[in-house]
Design an enzyme around this catalytic site. Structure first.
Site, PDB file in Angstrom:
ATOM      1  N   ALA A 233       0.657  -1.171  -0.102  1.00  7.42           N
ATOM      2  CA  ALA A 233       0.043   0.132   0.011  1.00  7.42           C
ATOM      3  C   ALA A 233       0.970   1.188  -0.067  1.00  7.42           C
ATOM      4  CB  ALA A 233      -0.898  -0.097   1.135  1.00  7.42           C
TER       5      ALA A 233
ATOM      6  N   THR B 288      11.016   0.698  -4.073  1.00  7.93           N
ATOM      7  CA  THR B 288      11.397   1.020  -5.396  1.00  7.93           C
ATOM      8  C   THR B 288      12.844   1.484  -5.441  1.00  7.93           C
ATOM      9  OG1 THR B 288      10.668   2.867  -6.983  1.00  7.93           O
ATOM     10  CG2 THR B 288      10.675   3.543  -4.696  1.00  7.93           C
ATOM     11  N   ASP B 289      13.260   1.367  -6.836  1.00  8.99           N
ATOM     12  CA  ASP B 289      14.589   1.831  -7.308  1.00  8.99           C
ATOM     13  C   ASP B 289      14.664   3.564  -7.127  1.00  8.99           C
ATOM     14  OD1 ASP B 289      13.132   2.539  -9.475  1.00  8.99           O
ATOM     15  OD2 ASP B 289      14.520   1.425 -10.613  1.00  8.99           O
ATOM     16  N   GLU B 290      13.617   4.037  -7.022  1.00 11.73           N
ATOM     17  CA  GLU B 290      13.585   5.668  -7.129  1.00 11.73           C
ATOM     18  C   GLU B 290      14.404   6.248  -5.755  1.00 11.73           C
ATOM     19  OE1 GLU B 290      10.432   7.760  -8.683  1.00 11.73           O
ATOM     20  OE2 GLU B 290       9.904   6.204 -10.001  1.00 11.73           O
TER      21      GLU B 290
ATOM     22  N   TYR C 211       7.566  11.653  -3.780  1.00 15.60           N
ATOM     23  CA  TYR C 211       7.414  10.387  -3.686  1.00 15.60           C
ATOM     24  C   TYR C 211       8.712   9.408  -3.376  1.00 15.60           C
ATOM     25  CZ  TYR C 211       6.942   5.422  -5.686  1.00 15.60           C
ATOM     26  OH  TYR C 211       7.267   3.933  -5.606  1.00 15.60           O
TER      27      TYR C 211
ATOM     28  N   ALA D 106      11.293  10.291  -1.864  1.00  8.38           N
ATOM     29  CA  ALA D 106      11.634  10.680  -0.321  1.00  8.38           C
ATOM     30  C   ALA D 106      10.670  10.070   0.549  1.00  8.38           C
ATOM     31  CB  ALA D 106      11.623  12.271  -0.230  1.00  8.38           C
TER      32      ALA D 106
ATOM     33  N   LYS E 220       9.086   7.161   0.079  1.00  7.50           N
ATOM     34  CA  LYS E 220       9.397   5.814  -0.029  1.00  7.50           C
ATOM     35  C   LYS E 220      10.625   5.466   0.685  1.00  7.50           C
ATOM     36  CE  LYS E 220       7.518   2.614  -1.802  1.00  7.50           C
ATOM     37  NZ  LYS E 220       6.383   1.619  -1.182  1.00  7.50           N
TER      38      LYS E 220
ATOM     39  N   ASN F 296       7.437  -1.528 -13.163  1.00  3.89           N
ATOM     40  CA  ASN F 296       6.657  -2.565 -13.686  1.00  3.89           C
ATOM     41  C   ASN F 296       5.791  -2.217 -14.570  1.00  3.89           C
ATOM     42  OD1 ASN F 296       6.048  -4.497 -10.568  1.00  3.89           O
ATOM     43  ND2 ASN F 296       7.951  -3.566 -10.993  1.00  3.89           N
TER      44      ASN F 296
ATOM     45  N   LEU G  75       3.186   5.802 -17.499  1.00 10.55           N
ATOM     46  CA  LEU G  75       3.485   5.718 -18.949  1.00 10.55           C
ATOM     47  C   LEU G  75       2.720   4.666 -19.836  1.00 10.55           C
ATOM     48  CD1 LEU G  75       5.167   7.420 -21.016  1.00 10.55           C
ATOM     49  CD2 LEU G  75       6.866   5.766 -20.769  1.00 10.55           C
TER      50      LEU G  75
HETATM   51  P1  NAD Z   1      -0.988   1.593  -6.909  1.00  7.40           P
HETATM   52  O1  NAD Z   1      -1.043   3.158  -6.915  1.00  7.40           O
HETATM   53  O2  NAD Z   1      -1.367   0.946  -8.309  1.00  7.40           O
HETATM   54  O3  NAD Z   1      -1.681   0.712  -5.776  1.00  7.40           O
HETATM   55  C1  NAD Z   1      -1.405   1.183  -4.684  1.00  7.40           C
HETATM   56  C2  NAD Z   1      -2.633   0.595  -3.605  1.00  7.40           C
HETATM   57  O4  NAD Z   1      -2.544   0.930  -2.264  1.00  7.40           O
HETATM   58  C3  NAD Z   1      -3.967   0.954  -4.073  1.00  7.40           C
HETATM   59  O5  NAD Z   1      -5.060  -0.268  -4.043  1.00  7.40           O
HETATM   60  C4  NAD Z   1      -4.573   1.779  -3.187  1.00  7.40           C
HETATM   61  O6  NAD Z   1      -5.970   1.692  -2.756  1.00  7.40           O
HETATM   62  C5  NAD Z   1      -3.878   1.565  -1.902  1.00  7.40           C
HETATM   63  N1  NAD Z   1      -3.724   2.266  -0.610  1.00  7.40           N
HETATM   64  C6  NAD Z   1      -3.322   3.523  -0.836  1.00  7.40           C
HETATM   65  N2  NAD Z   1      -3.170   4.017   0.337  1.00  7.40           N
HETATM   66  C7  NAD Z   1      -3.615   3.225   1.279  1.00  7.40           C
HETATM   67  C8  NAD Z   1      -3.903   3.491   2.663  1.00  7.40           C
HETATM   68  N3  NAD Z   1      -3.558   4.307   3.523  1.00  7.40           N
HETATM   69  N4  NAD Z   1      -4.352   2.343   3.279  1.00  7.40           N
HETATM   70  C9  NAD Z   1      -4.364   1.241   2.418  1.00  7.40           C
HETATM   71  N5  NAD Z   1      -4.331   0.833   1.126  1.00  7.40           N
HETATM   72  C10 NAD Z   1      -3.799   2.106   0.479  1.00  7.40           C
HETATM   73  O7  NAD Z   1       0.559   1.152  -6.588  1.00  7.40           O
HETATM   74  P2  NAD Z   1       1.330   0.030  -7.361  1.00  7.40           P
HETATM   75  O8  NAD Z   1       1.960   0.710  -8.666  1.00  7.40           O
HETATM   76  O9  NAD Z   1       0.746  -1.273  -7.321  1.00  7.40           O
HETATM   77  O10 NAD Z   1       2.661  -0.161  -6.401  1.00  7.40           O
HETATM   78  C11 NAD Z   1       2.484  -0.878  -5.216  1.00  7.40           C
HETATM   79  C12 NAD Z   1       3.864  -0.851  -4.442  1.00  7.40           C
HETATM   80  O11 NAD Z   1       5.069  -1.056  -5.044  1.00  7.40           O
HETATM   81  C13 NAD Z   1       4.048   0.671  -3.882  1.00  7.40           C
HETATM   82  O12 NAD Z   1       4.712   0.470  -2.411  1.00  7.40           O
HETATM   83  C14 NAD Z   1       5.174   1.334  -4.880  1.00  7.40           C
HETATM   84  O13 NAD Z   1       5.866   2.018  -3.965  1.00  7.40           O
HETATM   85  C15 NAD Z   1       5.990   0.086  -5.287  1.00  7.40           C
HETATM   86  N6  NAD Z   1       6.733  -0.213  -6.453  1.00  7.40           N
HETATM   87  C16 NAD Z   1       5.789   0.136  -7.686  1.00  7.40           C
HETATM   88  C17 NAD Z   1       6.554   0.310  -8.943  1.00  7.40           C
HETATM   89  C18 NAD Z   1       5.808   0.191 -10.266  1.00  7.40           C
HETATM   90  O14 NAD Z   1       6.362   0.275 -11.258  1.00  7.40           O
HETATM   91  N7  NAD Z   1       4.290   0.525  -9.951  1.00  7.40           N
HETATM   92  C19 NAD Z   1       7.884  -0.421  -8.793  1.00  7.40           C
HETATM   93  C20 NAD Z   1       8.533  -0.591  -7.786  1.00  7.40           C
HETATM   94  C21 NAD Z   1       7.858  -0.487  -6.537  1.00  7.40           C
HETATM   95  O1  DAU Z   2      10.975   3.160 -10.797  1.00 14.22           O
HETATM   96  C1  DAU Z   2      10.058   2.451 -10.113  1.00 14.22           C
HETATM   97  C2  DAU Z   2       8.975   3.440 -10.163  1.00 14.22           C
HETATM   98  O2  DAU Z   2       8.467   3.564 -11.550  1.00 14.22           O
HETATM   99  C3  DAU Z   2       7.762   3.150  -9.161  1.00 14.22           C
HETATM  100  O3  DAU Z   2       8.386   3.330  -7.945  1.00 14.22           O
HETATM  101  C4  DAU Z   2       6.745   4.291  -9.262  1.00 14.22           C
HETATM  102  O4  DAU Z   2       5.738   3.922  -8.365  1.00 14.22           O
HETATM  103  C5  DAU Z   2       6.146   4.095 -10.679  1.00 14.22           C
HETATM  104  O5  DAU Z   2       5.029   4.948 -10.832  1.00 14.22           O
HETATM  105  C6  DAU Z   2       7.194   4.177 -11.498  1.00 14.22           C
HETATM  106  O6  DAU Z   2       7.870   5.498 -11.614  1.00 14.22           O
HETATM  107  P1  DAU Z   2       8.163   6.657 -13.153  1.00 14.22           P
HETATM  108  O7  DAU Z   2       7.913   7.930 -12.646  1.00 14.22           O
HETATM  109  O8  DAU Z   2       9.264   6.013 -13.608  1.00 14.22           O
HETATM  110  O9  DAU Z   2       6.837   5.944 -13.942  1.00 14.22           O
HETATM  111  P2  DAU Z   2       5.739   6.756 -14.887  1.00 14.22           P
HETATM  112  O10 DAU Z   2       5.022   5.544 -15.455  1.00 14.22           O
HETATM  113  O11 DAU Z   2       4.965   7.702 -14.247  1.00 14.22           O
HETATM  114  O12 DAU Z   2       6.925   7.406 -15.773  1.00 14.22           O
HETATM  115  C7  DAU Z   2       8.034   6.591 -16.784  1.00 14.22           C
HETATM  116  C8  DAU Z   2       8.653   7.520 -17.657  1.00 14.22           C
HETATM  117  O13 DAU Z   2       7.696   8.152 -18.438  1.00 14.22           O
HETATM  118  C9  DAU Z   2       8.942   8.701 -16.707  1.00 14.22           C
HETATM  119  O14 DAU Z   2      10.328   9.099 -17.169  1.00 14.22           O
HETATM  120  C10 DAU Z   2       8.132   9.725 -16.934  1.00 14.22           C
HETATM  121  C11 DAU Z   2       7.873   9.416 -18.524  1.00 14.22           C
HETATM  122  N1  DAU Z   2       6.339  10.178 -18.833  1.00 14.22           N
HETATM  123  C12 DAU Z   2       5.320   9.763 -18.067  1.00 14.22           C
HETATM  124  C13 DAU Z   2       4.157   9.927 -18.054  1.00 14.22           C
HETATM  125  C14 DAU Z   2       2.949   9.534 -16.957  1.00 14.22           C
HETATM  126  C15 DAU Z   2       5.945  10.756 -19.847  1.00 14.22           C
HETATM  127  O15 DAU Z   2       7.040  11.016 -20.832  1.00 14.22           O
HETATM  128  N2  DAU Z   2       4.653  11.078 -20.264  1.00 14.22           N
HETATM  129  C16 DAU Z   2       3.489  10.735 -19.433  1.00 14.22           C
HETATM  130  O16 DAU Z   2       2.582  11.333 -19.771  1.00 14.22           O
END
Ligand code: NAD
Ligand code: DAU
Length: 355
Positions: A80, A132-134, A158, A160, A162, A188, A198
């Protein structure tokens, strides 16, 4: 059984579905159902007695503790979070609340539960924090990829938030001996990815005939991992990871944003042909403030120590992803509610178009 937080979001729902498909073990799924949480993601396990959904907030320590005492999980898998960088730039408050205060509340409830378990259960318990790697910041073009010992240098509200949560999790191991595990994963993609990010945004906009917004010059680099590979990595770390250790998870697959968008357009040109190419919809817009230039993950520790490596290549994963979105346009239409449209207006309205 295990307790999952955020199991109605993108990765959490993929994890719950994979978990129930791979193991018979029950899951309690605690999710607040923010804009990013969607019970439709879990429709295929509707009625499955092994899945218990609880609508609630991780910041509610009393609720979490009562769930732990009632269900007595052997592990917590903590997904979450508020997860979208652009939203954290336009409104960081919820990121501090959920990612920092929420993780703290969850850790405190977990500590209260874990500290009174009998010795065997106490030793076997795991708190797996999904991060996250961020948190490692940004890389130059020739820098080596992030390892587990790379110094933290988060650049967005974000990342910061995490990073702060990672430090709290680490401290609970160091101070209290809680058996925690942390995974830091790269970007992912795959089914149920919310179309603010994206890849799903580009697919949805392409099919709707809308502009495909590229921030800045589009030469930012991300490492992409198919979501089921991330789920498999988490299962490996949960099974055999060493408490207190951190594991980086990545796809060994660095790509510029422009290459990702071109790839999507080319697949769509074949799978959903229209007059002209989807590439014609590409539009350069004002860059994201503080935009990290490059992320790259060294996932060697996870491969060496736990034998995990990704099963999908980007080519196979992205094809599956586009096919999923083409077959599930009702899911996309459903999440593109009024709240989604007001986010799109807020994020893109003030970005100037460069060409
Ligand atoms: P997401 O935004 O799709 O989903 C987040 C979920 O958490 C949602 O279902 C939301 O309802 C729930 N949530 C938010 N606040 C909450 C709270 N206060 N209590 C209970 N539930 C709550 O996120 P995601 O992309 O599935 O990412 C999941 C985890 O993985 C996060 O911790 C994110 O930092 C991490 N992560 C994401 C990526 C990525 O590429 N998406 C990569 C690396 C790590
Ligand atoms: O690296 C892991 C992270 O990847 C996770 O921790 C985050 O939860 C997840 O959202 C993701 O972060 P990014 O910022 O890398 O993902 P996003 O899909 O928002 O953007 C990917 C790249 O594309 C980024 O360099 C910004 C760019 N972008 C994004 C959007 C939404 C665009 O150029 N145009 C766009 O409209």
């Amino acid at each position: 059984m295990i307790l999952v937080t955020g199991g109605a979001g993108f990765i959490g729902s993929n994890f719950v579905l994979d978990w129930l498909a791979q193991s018979g073990e029950a899951v309690v799924n605690l999710d607040k159902l923010t804009y990013a949480g969607n019970l439709n993601n879990l429709a295929t396990i509707d009625g499955d007695a092994r899945h218990t959904f609880v609508h609630g907030d991780i910041c509610d320590g009393a609720l979490v503790l009562s769930l732990l005492q009632q269900h007595r999980p052997r592990a917590i898998i903590h997904f979450a979070a508020e997860s979208h960088v652009d939203r954290s730039i336009l409104g960081p408050g919820e990121f501090i609340n959920t990612n920092i205060n929420g993780t703290f509340a969850l850790l405190e409830a977990a500590r209260a539960y874990w500290s009174v378990l009998e010795a065997g259960e106490k030793a076997a318990f795991r708190f797996l924090h999904v991060s996250t790697d961020e948190v490692y910041g940004t890389l130059g073009p020739n820098d080596p990829p992030f390892t587990e010992t790379t110094t933290y240098a988060p650049n967005s509200p974000y990342s910061a938030s995490k990073a702060a949560s990672d430090h709290l999790v680490r401290a609970y191991h160091h101070t209290y001996g809680m058996p925690v595990l942390t995974t830091n994963c790269s970007n992912n993609y795959g089914p149920y990815h919310f179309p603010e990010k994206l890849i799903p945004l580009i697919i949805a906009n392409a099919l709707a005939g809308k502009p495909l917004p590229i921030y800045g010059d589009g030469m930012q680099v991300r490492d992409w991992l198919y979501v089921s590979d991330h789920c498999a990595a988490i299962r490996r770390v949960l099974a055999d990871g060493v408490p207190g250790q951190v594991y980086n998870v990545g796809g060994w697959n660095e790509m510029t944003n422009l290459d990702v968008v071109h790839t999507l357009c080319d697949i769509l040109d074949r799978q959903a042909p229209k007059q002209g190419s989807y590439r014609d919809q590409i539009t350069y817009v004002t860059d994201r403030p503080g935009h990290d230039r490059r992320y790259a993950i060294d996932a060697g520790k996870l491969e060496r120590e736990l034998g995990w490596k990704p099963a999908e290549t980007f080519e196979s994963g992205i094809r599956k992803t586009v096919q999923w979105y083409l077959a599930n346009q009702a899911w996309v239409a459903n999440v593109q509610s009024g709240a989604y449209m007001s986010w799109v207006n807020k994020n893109y309205a003030n970005r100037e178009t460069a060409q």
